[in-house]
Design an enzyme around this catalytic site. Structure first.
Site, PDB file in Angstrom:
ATOM      1  N   SER A 354       0.800  -1.149  -0.084  1.00  0.00           N
ATOM      2  CA  SER A 354      -0.046  -0.076   0.062  1.00  0.00           C
ATOM      3  C   SER A 354       0.767   1.232  -0.128  1.00  0.00           C
ATOM      4  CB  SER A 354      -0.950   0.035   1.389  1.00  0.00           C
ATOM      5  OG  SER A 354      -1.903   1.076   1.271  1.00  0.00           O
ATOM      6  N   ALA A 355       1.778   1.213   0.639  1.00  0.00           N
ATOM      7  CA  ALA A 355       2.920   2.371   0.931  1.00  0.00           C
ATOM      8  C   ALA A 355       3.567   2.579  -0.498  1.00  0.00           C
ATOM      9  CB  ALA A 355       3.886   2.275   2.046  1.00  0.00           C
ATOM     10  N   TRP A 357       2.453   1.842  -3.514  1.00  0.00           N
ATOM     11  CA  TRP A 357       1.260   2.078  -4.310  1.00  0.00           C
ATOM     12  C   TRP A 357       1.051   3.474  -4.143  1.00  0.00           C
ATOM     13  CZ3 TRP A 357      -3.803   3.414  -2.932  1.00  0.00           C
ATOM     14  CH2 TRP A 357      -4.864   3.605  -4.351  1.00  0.00           C
ATOM     15  N   HIS A 358       1.323   4.139  -3.030  1.00  0.00           N
ATOM     16  CA  HIS A 358       0.961   5.467  -2.877  1.00  0.00           C
ATOM     17  C   HIS A 358       1.910   6.483  -3.425  1.00  0.00           C
ATOM     18  CE1 HIS A 358      -2.263   4.506   0.084  1.00  0.00           C
ATOM     19  NE2 HIS A 358      -2.652   5.680  -0.289  1.00  0.00           N
ATOM     20  N   GLY A 359       3.412   5.853  -3.285  1.00  0.00           N
ATOM     21  CA  GLY A 359       4.585   6.607  -3.633  1.00  0.00           C
ATOM     22  C   GLY A 359       5.673   6.193  -2.867  1.00  0.00           C
TER      23      GLY A 359
END
Length: 462
Positions: A354-355, A357-359
Protein backbone atom coordinates in the site's frame (compact mmCIF):
# COMPACT_ATOMS: atom_id res chain seq x y z
CA UNK A 1 -12.58 32.34 -18.63
CA UNK A 2 -9.06 32.07 -17.18
CA UNK A 3 -9.73 35.04 -14.89
CA UNK A 4 -12.93 33.36 -13.71
CA UNK A 5 -11.05 30.15 -12.92
CA UNK A 6 -8.42 32.09 -10.98
CA UNK A 7 -11.13 33.80 -8.92
CA UNK A 8 -12.85 30.49 -8.18
CA UNK A 9 -9.54 28.82 -7.33
CA UNK A 10 -8.59 31.61 -4.95
CA UNK A 11 -12.03 31.43 -3.28
CA UNK A 12 -11.60 27.78 -2.30
CA UNK A 13 -7.84 27.93 -1.74
CA UNK A 14 -6.57 25.71 -4.57
CA UNK A 15 -4.50 26.24 -7.70
CA UNK A 16 -6.09 26.66 -11.15
CA UNK A 17 -4.89 23.19 -12.35
CA UNK A 18 -6.47 21.57 -9.27
CA UNK A 19 -9.71 23.49 -9.83
CA UNK A 20 -9.79 22.38 -13.47
CA UNK A 21 -9.27 18.79 -12.37
CA UNK A 22 -12.09 19.11 -9.84
CA UNK A 23 -14.44 20.43 -12.52
CA UNK A 24 -13.59 17.49 -14.80
CA UNK A 25 -13.93 15.16 -11.84
CA UNK A 26 -17.41 16.45 -11.02
CA UNK A 27 -18.23 16.09 -14.75
CA UNK A 28 -17.92 12.31 -14.32
CA UNK A 29 -21.40 12.44 -12.74
CA UNK A 30 -23.30 13.66 -15.85
CA UNK A 31 -21.01 11.56 -18.09
CA UNK A 32 -21.88 8.44 -16.08
CA UNK A 33 -25.58 9.39 -16.12
CA UNK A 34 -25.57 9.56 -19.94
CA UNK A 35 -24.12 6.02 -20.07
CA UNK A 36 -27.60 4.78 -19.12
CA UNK A 37 -29.02 5.99 -22.44
CA UNK A 38 -26.38 4.44 -24.72
CA UNK A 39 -28.07 1.58 -26.65
CA UNK A 40 -26.37 -1.81 -27.05
CA UNK A 41 -23.48 -3.54 -25.32
CA UNK A 42 -20.66 -2.63 -27.75
CA UNK A 43 -21.61 1.08 -27.88
CA UNK A 44 -21.62 1.12 -24.07
CA UNK A 45 -18.05 -0.22 -23.98
CA UNK A 46 -16.98 2.35 -26.58
CA UNK A 47 -18.68 5.16 -24.63
CA UNK A 48 -17.02 4.04 -21.37
CA UNK A 49 -13.55 4.02 -22.93
CA UNK A 50 -13.97 7.17 -25.04
CA UNK A 51 -15.46 9.27 -22.23
CA UNK A 52 -12.61 8.20 -19.94
CA UNK A 53 -10.03 9.20 -22.56
CA UNK A 54 -11.67 12.60 -23.11
CA UNK A 55 -11.92 13.38 -19.40
CA UNK A 56 -8.26 12.37 -18.94
CA UNK A 57 -7.23 14.63 -21.82
CA UNK A 58 -9.19 17.58 -20.41
CA UNK A 59 -7.78 17.05 -16.90
CA UNK A 60 -4.12 16.24 -17.59
CA UNK A 61 -3.44 16.65 -21.31
CA UNK A 62 -2.80 14.15 -24.10
CA UNK A 63 0.31 12.77 -22.38
CA UNK A 64 -1.86 11.25 -19.64
CA UNK A 65 -3.56 8.87 -22.08
CA UNK A 66 -0.17 7.75 -23.39
CA UNK A 67 0.88 7.26 -19.76
CA UNK A 68 -2.19 5.09 -19.10
CA UNK A 69 -1.82 3.00 -22.25
CA UNK A 70 1.47 1.44 -21.13
CA UNK A 71 0.21 -0.62 -18.14
CA UNK A 72 -3.09 -1.35 -19.89
CA UNK A 73 -1.33 -2.84 -22.91
CA UNK A 74 1.28 -4.64 -20.78
CA UNK A 75 -1.48 -6.29 -18.75
CA UNK A 76 -3.49 -7.30 -21.80
CA UNK A 77 -0.38 -8.64 -23.56
CA UNK A 78 0.44 -10.78 -20.51
CA UNK A 79 -3.10 -12.22 -20.49
CA UNK A 80 -2.96 -12.85 -24.23
CA UNK A 81 0.53 -14.38 -24.43
CA UNK A 82 1.16 -16.24 -21.14
CA UNK A 83 -1.99 -16.93 -19.17
CA UNK A 84 -0.49 -19.32 -16.55
CA UNK A 85 1.67 -16.53 -15.06
CA UNK A 86 -0.11 -13.41 -16.35
CA UNK A 87 -1.18 -12.35 -12.85
CA UNK A 88 2.28 -12.22 -11.27
CA UNK A 89 3.84 -10.78 -14.45
CA UNK A 90 1.29 -7.97 -14.59
CA UNK A 91 1.63 -7.31 -10.86
CA UNK A 92 5.36 -6.65 -11.04
CA UNK A 93 5.36 -4.90 -14.43
CA UNK A 94 2.52 -2.57 -13.46
CA UNK A 95 3.94 -1.77 -10.04
CA UNK A 96 7.39 -1.26 -11.54
CA UNK A 97 5.95 1.17 -14.06
CA UNK A 98 3.96 2.99 -11.36
CA UNK A 99 7.06 3.32 -9.15
CA UNK A 100 9.01 4.71 -12.11
CA UNK A 101 6.27 7.31 -12.70
CA UNK A 102 6.18 8.21 -9.01
CA UNK A 103 9.94 8.81 -9.07
CA UNK A 104 9.89 10.73 -12.35
CA UNK A 105 6.96 13.01 -11.56
CA UNK A 106 7.54 13.26 -7.77
CA UNK A 107 3.79 13.71 -7.52
CA UNK A 108 3.76 14.09 -3.74
CA UNK A 109 5.75 17.32 -4.00
CA UNK A 110 3.42 18.56 -6.73
CA UNK A 111 0.33 17.82 -4.62
CA UNK A 112 1.81 19.57 -1.56
CA UNK A 113 2.52 22.67 -3.68
CA UNK A 114 -1.01 22.76 -5.08
CA UNK A 115 -0.24 21.06 -8.38
CA UNK A 116 -1.85 18.05 -10.04
CA UNK A 117 -0.69 15.30 -12.36
CA UNK A 118 -1.96 12.01 -13.73
CA UNK A 119 -0.18 9.68 -11.30
CA UNK A 120 -3.20 9.60 -8.95
CA UNK A 121 -5.36 8.23 -11.76
CA UNK A 122 -2.53 5.87 -12.77
CA UNK A 123 -2.60 4.44 -9.25
CA UNK A 124 -6.26 3.43 -9.61
CA UNK A 125 -5.66 2.13 -13.13
CA UNK A 126 -2.78 -0.02 -11.89
CA UNK A 127 -5.09 -1.87 -9.48
CA UNK A 128 -7.66 -2.46 -12.23
CA UNK A 129 -5.05 -3.83 -14.64
CA UNK A 130 -3.55 -6.16 -12.01
CA UNK A 131 -6.90 -7.51 -10.79
CA UNK A 132 -7.98 -8.25 -14.38
CA UNK A 133 -4.85 -10.30 -15.04
CA UNK A 134 -4.99 -12.16 -11.71
CA UNK A 135 -8.67 -13.02 -12.21
CA UNK A 136 -7.94 -14.30 -15.72
CA UNK A 137 -5.07 -16.36 -14.24
CA UNK A 138 -7.49 -17.74 -11.60
CA UNK A 139 -9.73 -18.95 -14.42
CA UNK A 140 -7.23 -21.77 -15.03
CA UNK A 141 -7.28 -23.03 -11.44
CA UNK A 142 -9.53 -25.70 -9.96
CA UNK A 143 -12.55 -24.13 -8.31
CA UNK A 144 -12.20 -26.22 -5.14
CA UNK A 145 -8.74 -24.68 -4.53
CA UNK A 146 -10.04 -21.11 -4.69
CA UNK A 147 -11.26 -18.73 -2.00
CA UNK A 148 -14.77 -17.29 -2.25
CA UNK A 149 -13.56 -14.00 -3.75
CA UNK A 150 -11.52 -15.89 -6.36
CA UNK A 151 -14.53 -18.02 -7.33
CA UNK A 152 -16.70 -14.94 -7.62
CA UNK A 153 -14.40 -12.84 -9.81
CA UNK A 154 -12.40 -15.40 -11.85
CA UNK A 155 -12.48 -14.91 -15.62
CA UNK A 156 -12.86 -18.00 -17.75
CA UNK A 157 -12.71 -16.11 -21.05
CA UNK A 158 -10.36 -13.31 -22.10
CA UNK A 159 -12.25 -10.00 -22.38
CA UNK A 160 -12.06 -8.29 -25.77
CA UNK A 161 -9.77 -5.26 -26.05
CA UNK A 162 -12.69 -2.81 -26.11
CA UNK A 163 -14.28 -4.49 -23.06
CA UNK A 164 -10.95 -4.22 -21.25
CA UNK A 165 -10.43 -0.56 -22.21
CA UNK A 166 -14.03 0.24 -21.26
CA UNK A 167 -13.46 -1.28 -17.84
CA UNK A 168 -10.14 0.49 -17.23
CA UNK A 169 -11.33 3.98 -18.21
CA UNK A 170 -15.05 3.64 -17.47
CA UNK A 171 -16.54 7.16 -17.56
CA UNK A 172 -13.55 8.62 -15.69
CA UNK A 173 -13.81 6.19 -12.77
CA UNK A 174 -10.00 5.87 -12.85
CA UNK A 175 -9.61 9.44 -11.54
CA UNK A 176 -10.10 8.58 -7.86
CA UNK A 177 -11.77 5.18 -7.88
CA UNK A 178 -13.49 3.35 -6.51
CA UNK A 179 -11.78 0.18 -7.73
CA UNK A 180 -14.29 -2.41 -8.93
CA UNK A 181 -13.97 -5.80 -10.61
CA UNK A 182 -13.99 -6.37 -14.36
CA UNK A 183 -16.51 -9.19 -13.98
CA UNK A 184 -18.95 -6.76 -12.33
CA UNK A 185 -18.33 -4.23 -15.10
CA UNK A 186 -19.05 -6.82 -17.82
CA UNK A 187 -22.24 -8.05 -16.13
CA UNK A 188 -23.43 -4.47 -15.62
CA UNK A 189 -22.79 -3.57 -19.26
CA UNK A 190 -24.49 -6.73 -20.54
CA UNK A 191 -27.42 -6.50 -18.10
CA UNK A 192 -26.58 -9.82 -16.44
CA UNK A 193 -26.09 -10.99 -12.84
CA UNK A 194 -27.75 -8.67 -10.33
CA UNK A 195 -28.47 -6.20 -13.14
CA UNK A 196 -30.70 -8.69 -14.98
CA UNK A 197 -34.47 -8.15 -14.64
CA UNK A 198 -35.84 -10.15 -11.69
CA UNK A 199 -39.02 -10.67 -9.71
CA UNK A 200 -38.07 -7.51 -7.81
CA UNK A 201 -38.46 -5.56 -11.05
CA UNK A 202 -35.99 -3.76 -13.27
CA UNK A 203 -32.85 -2.09 -11.92
CA UNK A 204 -33.75 0.28 -9.07
CA UNK A 205 -33.66 4.07 -9.23
CA UNK A 206 -30.22 5.45 -8.30
CA UNK A 207 -31.31 9.03 -7.73
CA UNK A 208 -31.95 8.91 -3.97
CA UNK A 209 -28.57 7.29 -3.28
CA UNK A 210 -26.86 9.74 -5.65
CA UNK A 211 -28.44 12.70 -3.84
CA UNK A 212 -27.24 11.31 -0.49
CA UNK A 213 -23.68 11.03 -1.82
CA UNK A 214 -23.80 14.60 -3.17
CA UNK A 215 -25.04 15.95 0.18
CA UNK A 216 -22.19 14.10 1.89
CA UNK A 217 -19.76 15.65 -0.60
CA UNK A 218 -21.11 19.14 0.09
CA UNK A 219 -20.86 18.73 3.86
CA UNK A 220 -17.34 17.29 3.56
CA UNK A 221 -16.12 20.21 1.46
CA UNK A 222 -17.74 22.72 3.83
CA UNK A 223 -16.08 21.15 6.87
CA UNK A 224 -12.70 21.02 5.12
CA UNK A 225 -12.85 24.66 3.98
CA UNK A 226 -13.84 25.73 7.49
CA UNK A 227 -11.11 23.80 9.30
CA UNK A 228 -8.11 24.11 6.98
CA UNK A 229 -7.32 27.81 7.72
CA UNK A 230 -7.02 26.92 11.43
CA UNK A 231 -4.85 23.82 10.87
CA UNK A 232 -2.54 24.48 7.90
CA UNK A 233 0.33 22.05 7.37
CA UNK A 234 2.68 25.04 7.08
CA UNK A 235 2.23 25.59 10.84
CA UNK A 236 4.46 22.54 11.50
CA UNK A 237 7.43 24.47 10.09
CA UNK A 238 6.77 27.71 11.96
CA UNK A 239 8.62 28.71 15.18
CA UNK A 240 5.32 28.98 17.04
CA UNK A 241 4.84 25.19 16.80
CA UNK A 242 8.17 24.60 18.55
CA UNK A 243 7.09 26.92 21.37
CA UNK A 244 4.00 24.88 22.16
CA UNK A 245 3.89 22.28 24.91
CA UNK A 246 3.37 18.54 24.45
CA UNK A 247 -0.43 18.52 24.66
CA UNK A 248 -0.91 21.43 22.27
CA UNK A 249 1.44 19.86 19.73
CA UNK A 250 -0.36 16.54 20.02
CA UNK A 251 -3.79 18.17 19.65
CA UNK A 252 -2.61 20.10 16.57
CA UNK A 253 -1.35 16.87 15.01
CA UNK A 254 -4.72 15.29 15.80
CA UNK A 255 -6.65 18.16 14.18
CA UNK A 256 -4.34 18.22 11.13
CA UNK A 257 -5.14 14.56 10.43
CA UNK A 258 -8.83 15.10 11.14
CA UNK A 259 -8.97 18.12 8.79
CA UNK A 260 -7.12 16.40 5.94
CA UNK A 261 -9.54 13.46 5.95
CA UNK A 262 -12.48 15.68 4.96
CA UNK A 263 -10.78 16.39 1.65
CA UNK A 264 -10.77 12.66 0.92
CA UNK A 265 -14.37 12.35 2.09
CA UNK A 266 -15.34 14.96 -0.53
CA UNK A 267 -13.44 13.25 -3.36
CA UNK A 268 -14.78 9.79 -2.56
CA UNK A 269 -18.35 11.08 -2.18
CA UNK A 270 -18.23 12.57 -5.69
CA UNK A 271 -16.83 9.35 -7.16
CA UNK A 272 -19.51 7.39 -5.29
CA UNK A 273 -22.24 9.60 -6.78
CA UNK A 274 -20.78 9.07 -10.26
CA UNK A 275 -20.77 5.27 -10.01
CA UNK A 276 -24.21 5.12 -8.37
CA UNK A 277 -25.96 7.26 -10.98
CA UNK A 278 -24.61 5.06 -13.78
CA UNK A 279 -26.21 2.00 -12.14
CA UNK A 280 -22.90 0.21 -11.57
CA UNK A 281 -23.02 1.12 -7.86
CA UNK A 282 -25.98 -1.23 -7.32
CA UNK A 283 -24.90 -4.20 -5.20
CA UNK A 284 -28.09 -6.20 -4.65
CA UNK A 285 -31.16 -6.17 -2.42
CA UNK A 286 -31.61 -6.21 1.33
CA UNK A 287 -33.35 -9.14 3.05
CA UNK A 288 -36.03 -6.81 4.45
CA UNK A 289 -39.65 -6.87 3.38
CA UNK A 290 -40.12 -5.17 1.01
CA UNK A 291 -36.51 -5.50 -0.23
CA UNK A 292 -34.55 -2.29 -0.68
CA UNK A 293 -31.68 -1.69 -3.11
CA UNK A 294 -28.12 -1.55 -1.78
CA UNK A 295 -25.54 0.82 -3.28
CA UNK A 296 -22.35 -0.38 -1.55
CA UNK A 297 -20.20 -1.14 -4.61
CA UNK A 298 -19.08 2.47 -4.95
CA UNK A 299 -18.79 3.19 -1.23
CA UNK A 300 -15.23 4.11 -0.37
CA UNK A 301 -15.62 5.51 3.13
CA UNK A 302 -17.86 5.26 6.17
CA UNK A 303 -17.26 8.63 7.86
CA UNK A 304 -18.73 7.80 11.31
CA UNK A 305 -16.98 4.43 11.11
CA UNK A 306 -13.60 6.17 10.71
CA UNK A 307 -14.06 9.00 13.19
CA UNK A 308 -15.68 6.81 15.86
CA UNK A 309 -13.76 3.58 15.24
CA UNK A 310 -13.73 1.39 18.34
CA UNK A 311 -10.65 -0.45 17.12
CA UNK A 312 -7.88 0.15 14.61
CA UNK A 313 -8.65 -3.29 13.18
CA UNK A 314 -11.88 -1.97 11.60
CA UNK A 315 -10.22 1.02 9.87
CA UNK A 316 -9.41 -0.89 6.63
CA UNK A 317 -13.12 -1.81 6.48
CA UNK A 318 -14.29 1.82 6.64
CA UNK A 319 -11.48 3.89 5.07
CA UNK A 320 -10.62 3.70 1.35
CA UNK A 321 -12.82 0.62 1.43
CA UNK A 322 -12.41 -0.57 -2.15
CA UNK A 323 -8.61 -0.29 -2.14
CA UNK A 324 -8.54 -2.08 1.24
CA UNK A 325 -10.70 -4.82 -0.29
CA UNK A 326 -8.33 -5.02 -3.27
CA UNK A 327 -5.32 -5.33 -0.96
CA UNK A 328 -7.06 -8.06 1.04
CA UNK A 329 -8.02 -10.10 -2.04
CA UNK A 330 -4.87 -9.66 -4.12
CA UNK A 331 -2.09 -9.33 -1.51
CA UNK A 332 -3.03 -10.32 2.07
CA UNK A 333 -5.04 -13.49 1.38
CA UNK A 334 -2.59 -14.70 -1.28
CA UNK A 335 0.31 -14.54 1.18
CA UNK A 336 -1.42 -16.88 3.63
CA UNK A 337 -0.08 -20.43 3.49
CA UNK A 338 -2.92 -22.91 3.16
CA UNK A 339 -3.84 -24.39 6.53
CA UNK A 340 -2.05 -21.66 8.49
CA UNK A 341 -3.31 -18.48 10.16
CA UNK A 342 -2.18 -15.04 8.93
CA UNK A 343 0.28 -13.17 11.14
CA UNK A 344 2.16 -9.88 11.38
CA UNK A 345 4.16 -10.68 8.20
CA UNK A 346 1.04 -10.70 6.00
CA UNK A 347 -0.15 -7.46 7.62
CA UNK A 348 3.21 -5.71 7.22
CA UNK A 349 3.66 -6.93 3.62
CA UNK A 350 0.19 -5.66 2.70
CA UNK A 351 0.86 -2.28 4.31
CA UNK A 352 4.19 -2.08 2.47
CA UNK A 353 2.50 -2.71 -0.88
CA UNK A 354 0.00 0.00 0.00
CA UNK A 355 2.85 2.39 0.85
CA UNK A 356 4.67 1.69 -2.44
CA UNK A 357 1.40 2.13 -4.34
CA UNK A 358 1.01 5.61 -2.84
CA UNK A 359 4.58 6.60 -3.74
CA UNK A 360 8.16 6.18 -2.57
CA UNK A 361 8.10 9.02 -0.10
CA UNK A 362 9.46 8.10 3.35
CA UNK A 363 6.37 9.66 4.94
CA UNK A 364 4.14 7.08 3.24
CA UNK A 365 6.40 4.25 4.37
CA UNK A 366 6.38 5.54 7.95
CA UNK A 367 2.60 5.90 7.91
CA UNK A 368 1.93 2.36 6.74
CA UNK A 369 4.50 0.79 9.07
CA UNK A 370 2.85 2.80 11.84
CA UNK A 371 -0.53 1.49 10.65
CA UNK A 372 0.66 -2.10 10.95
CA UNK A 373 1.89 -1.41 14.49
CA UNK A 374 -1.35 0.41 15.33
CA UNK A 375 -3.52 -2.51 14.20
CA UNK A 376 -1.34 -5.07 15.98
CA UNK A 377 -1.53 -3.06 19.21
CA UNK A 378 -5.29 -2.68 18.88
CA UNK A 379 -5.63 -6.45 18.50
CA UNK A 380 -3.88 -6.93 21.85
CA UNK A 381 -6.37 -4.63 23.59
CA UNK A 382 -9.25 -6.41 21.86
CA UNK A 383 -8.01 -9.82 22.99
CA UNK A 384 -7.78 -8.58 26.59
CA UNK A 385 -11.30 -7.20 26.26
CA UNK A 386 -12.65 -10.52 24.97
CA UNK A 387 -10.85 -12.45 27.71
CA UNK A 388 -12.44 -10.39 30.48
CA UNK A 389 -15.75 -11.39 32.04
CA UNK A 390 -15.94 -8.33 34.31
CA UNK A 391 -18.33 -5.77 32.83
CA UNK A 392 -16.51 -2.65 34.05
CA UNK A 393 -13.11 -3.91 32.86
CA UNK A 394 -14.60 -4.83 29.49
CA UNK A 395 -16.14 -1.37 29.04
CA UNK A 396 -12.91 0.32 30.14
CA UNK A 397 -10.90 -1.67 27.57
CA UNK A 398 -13.42 -0.77 24.83
CA UNK A 399 -12.92 2.93 25.64
CA UNK A 400 -9.14 2.54 25.81
CA UNK A 401 -9.13 0.89 22.35
CA UNK A 402 -11.28 3.73 20.98
CA UNK A 403 -9.00 6.45 22.43
CA UNK A 404 -5.87 4.53 21.37
CA UNK A 405 -7.14 4.25 17.77
CA UNK A 406 -7.90 7.98 17.48
CA UNK A 407 -4.56 8.97 19.00
CA UNK A 408 -2.35 6.66 16.93
CA UNK A 409 -4.27 7.23 13.68
CA UNK A 410 -3.85 11.01 13.78
CA UNK A 411 -0.27 10.81 15.03
CA UNK A 412 0.59 8.40 12.20
CA UNK A 413 -1.16 10.58 9.61
CA UNK A 414 1.49 13.28 10.08
CA UNK A 415 3.98 11.22 8.04
CA UNK A 416 1.41 10.79 5.26
CA UNK A 417 0.82 14.56 5.17
CA UNK A 418 4.38 15.94 5.28
CA UNK A 419 6.04 13.10 3.25
CA UNK A 420 9.63 14.13 4.11
CA UNK A 421 11.57 11.77 6.39
CA UNK A 422 13.24 14.63 8.25
CA UNK A 423 9.96 16.48 8.83
CA UNK A 424 8.03 13.35 9.81
CA UNK A 425 10.64 12.18 12.34
CA UNK A 426 10.98 15.72 13.75
CA UNK A 427 7.21 15.97 14.24
CA UNK A 428 6.98 12.48 15.76
CA UNK A 429 9.87 13.43 18.02
CA UNK A 430 8.16 16.66 19.05
CA UNK A 431 5.58 14.52 20.90
CA UNK A 432 8.23 12.05 22.13
CA UNK A 433 7.25 9.33 19.63
CA UNK A 434 4.23 8.54 21.78
CA UNK A 435 2.32 7.05 18.82
CA UNK A 436 5.19 4.66 18.05
CA UNK A 437 6.16 3.66 21.58
CA UNK A 438 2.59 2.92 22.69
CA UNK A 439 1.74 0.27 20.03
CA UNK A 440 5.14 -1.43 20.41
CA UNK A 441 4.63 -1.53 24.18
CA UNK A 442 1.19 -3.08 23.73
CA UNK A 443 2.53 -5.70 21.31
CA UNK A 444 5.23 -6.69 23.83
CA UNK A 445 2.70 -6.73 26.67
CA UNK A 446 0.57 -9.05 24.55
CA UNK A 447 3.35 -11.66 24.91
CA UNK A 448 3.97 -10.95 28.59
CA UNK A 449 0.26 -10.87 29.55
CA UNK A 450 -1.42 -13.23 27.05
CA UNK A 451 -5.20 -13.10 26.92
CA UNK A 452 -6.92 -16.20 28.25
CA UNK A 453 -10.46 -16.91 26.97
CA UNK A 454 -13.09 -16.04 29.54
CA UNK A 455 -14.74 -19.16 30.96
CA UNK A 456 -18.46 -19.41 30.50
CA UNK A 457 -20.81 -19.67 33.49
CA UNK A 458 -21.67 -23.21 32.47
CA UNK A 459 -18.00 -24.17 32.51
CA UNK A 460 -17.62 -22.63 35.97
CA UNK A 461 -20.57 -24.57 37.30
CA UNK A 462 -19.04 -27.80 36.02
Amino acid sequence: MELGLETMAAAIGVSVPVLWFLLCFVATIPVSFLWRFVPGTLPKHVYSAFSGLVLSYLSFGISSNLLFLVPMLLGYAAMLLYRPKCGIITFFLSFGYLIGCHVYYMSGDAWKEGGIDATGALMVLTLKVISSAINYNDGLLKEEDLREAQKKYRLVKLPSLIEYFGYCLCCGSHFAGPVFEIKDYLEWTEGEGIWAPSDKGLSPSPYGATFRALVQAGISMAVYLYLVPYHPLSRFGEPVYQEWGFWRKLSFQYMSGFTARWKYYFIWSISEASIIISGLGFSGWTESSPPKPKWDRAKNVDIPGVELAKSAVVLPLVWNIQVSTWLRHYVYERLITKGKKPGFFQLLATQTVSAVWHGLYPGYMLFFVQSALMIAGSRVIYRWEQASNIGLVKKTLVFINFAYTLLILNYSAVGFLVLSLHEALALYGSVYYVGTILPITLILLGYIIPAKPARSKARKQQ
